[in-house]
Design an enzyme around this catalytic site. Structure first.
Site, PDB file in Angstrom:
ATOM      1  CB  CYS A   4      -0.928  -0.013   1.216  1.00 50.74           C
ATOM      2  SG  CYS A   4      -1.788   1.551   1.466  1.00 50.74           S
ATOM      3  CB  CYS A   7       0.992   1.216   4.379  1.00 50.49           C
ATOM      4  SG  CYS A   7      -0.631   0.809   5.070  1.00 50.49           S
ATOM      5  CG  ASP A  30      -3.251  14.620  -4.217  1.00 54.51           C
ATOM      6  OD1 ASP A  30      -4.200  13.935  -3.824  1.00 54.51           O
ATOM      7  OD2 ASP A  30      -2.678  14.431  -5.319  1.00 54.51           O
ATOM      8  CG  ASN A  83     -12.884  10.437  -4.335  1.00 57.92           C
ATOM      9  OD1 ASN A  83     -13.931  11.074  -4.479  1.00 57.92           O
ATOM     10  ND2 ASN A  83     -11.710  10.913  -4.709  1.00 57.92           N
ATOM     11  CG  HIS A  96      -7.227   9.095   0.768  1.00 55.37           C
ATOM     12  ND1 HIS A  96      -7.256   7.802   0.314  1.00 55.37           N
ATOM     13  CD2 HIS A  96      -7.562   9.881  -0.288  1.00 55.37           C
ATOM     14  CE1 HIS A  96      -7.581   7.787  -0.967  1.00 55.37           C
ATOM     15  NE2 HIS A  96      -7.787   9.042  -1.355  1.00 55.37           N
TER      16      HIS A  96
HETATM   17  P1  5GP Z   1      -8.363   8.952  -4.453  1.00 50.23           P
HETATM   18  O1  5GP Z   1      -8.597   9.104  -5.924  1.00 50.23           O
HETATM   19  O2  5GP Z   1      -7.996   7.522  -4.074  1.00 50.23           O
HETATM   20  O3  5GP Z   1      -9.458   9.529  -3.605  1.00 50.23           O
HETATM   21  O4  5GP Z   1      -7.126   9.869  -4.122  1.00 50.23           O
HETATM   22  C1  5GP Z   1      -5.811   9.424  -4.150  1.00 50.23           C
HETATM   23  C2  5GP Z   1      -4.953  10.648  -4.221  1.00 50.23           C
HETATM   24  O5  5GP Z   1      -3.636  10.291  -3.847  1.00 50.23           O
HETATM   25  C3  5GP Z   1      -4.865  11.263  -5.625  1.00 50.23           C
HETATM   26  O6  5GP Z   1      -5.333  12.607  -5.571  1.00 50.23           O
HETATM   27  C4  5GP Z   1      -3.391  11.158  -5.983  1.00 50.23           C
HETATM   28  O7  5GP Z   1      -2.908  12.294  -6.667  1.00 50.23           O
HETATM   29  C5  5GP Z   1      -2.715  10.995  -4.622  1.00 50.23           C
HETATM   30  N1  5GP Z   1      -1.510  10.197  -4.628  1.00 50.23           N
HETATM   31  C6  5GP Z   1      -1.337   8.985  -5.226  1.00 50.23           C
HETATM   32  N2  5GP Z   1      -0.089   8.526  -5.008  1.00 50.23           N
HETATM   33  C7  5GP Z   1       0.534   9.471  -4.256  1.00 50.23           C
HETATM   34  C8  5GP Z   1       1.848   9.561  -3.715  1.00 50.23           C
HETATM   35  O8  5GP Z   1       2.702   8.691  -3.892  1.00 50.23           O
HETATM   36  N3  5GP Z   1       2.137  10.680  -2.994  1.00 50.23           N
HETATM   37  C9  5GP Z   1       1.223  11.666  -2.778  1.00 50.23           C
HETATM   38  N4  5GP Z   1       1.622  12.722  -2.052  1.00 50.23           N
HETATM   39  N5  5GP Z   1      -0.031  11.604  -3.275  1.00 50.23           N
HETATM   40  C10 5GP Z   1      -0.364  10.531  -4.002  1.00 50.23           C
HETATM   41 ZN    ZN Z   2      -2.326   1.298   3.654  1.00 49.43          ZN
END
Ligand code: 5GP
Ligand code: ZN
Length: 105
Positions: A4, A7, A30, A83, A96
């Site tokens: 993950c 994680c 983000d 989401n 998150h």
């Molecule tokens: P979801 O679409 O699952 O609600 O949001 C996941 C968010 O995590 C996305 O906005 C994406 O840009 C962000 N994200 C994904 N991988 C990483 C990462 O490695 N580092 C950071 N800081 N954000 C991430």
């Molecule tokens: Zn996790």
């Protein structure tokens, strides 16, 4: 959970800067911001999504973390997003809360 991404971030594997942290959660920027300010509030425990969360105390602590970090950073006006599920746009299956403020896309 070993595969993950969040994680791993919590574990410090990528040296991600935490803009805020407490006993329950970490907060970081983000990587692909959809607003001038785009933060993620991430619980330290691995829970896949809101659908798998059965801890109302943790849910309350996460929302109080939103309040605390926005207050600390002087963010007075913001949107929170959770989401839940792939079809709703969830990409990372570690619960998150998005905090979006200013120039929301
Ligand atoms: P979801 O679409 O699952 O609600 O949001 C996941 C968010 O995590 C996305 O906005 C994406 O840009 C962000 N994200 C994904 N991988 C990483 C990462 O490695 N580092 C950071 N800081 N954000 C991430
Ligand atoms: Zn996790």
């Amino acid at each position: 959970m070993t595969d993950c991404i969040f994680c791993k971030i919590i574990n410090g594997d990528f040296n991600t800067e935490f803009v805020y942290k407490n006993e329950y959660a970490v907060v970081f920027k983000d990587i692909n911001p959809k607003a001038d300010i785009h933060l993620l509030v991430v619980p330290r425990v691995h829970v896949e999504s809101l659908n798998e969360l059965d801890d109302e105390v943790l849910l309350g602590k996460l929302m109080m973390t939103v309040k605390d970090v926005t207050k600390k950073l002087g963010i007075k006006s913001y949107r929170t997003v959770i989401n839940t599920g792939r079809e709703a746009g969830q990409e990372v299956f570690h619960l998150h809360i998005h905090i979006l403020s200013g120039g929301i896309k």
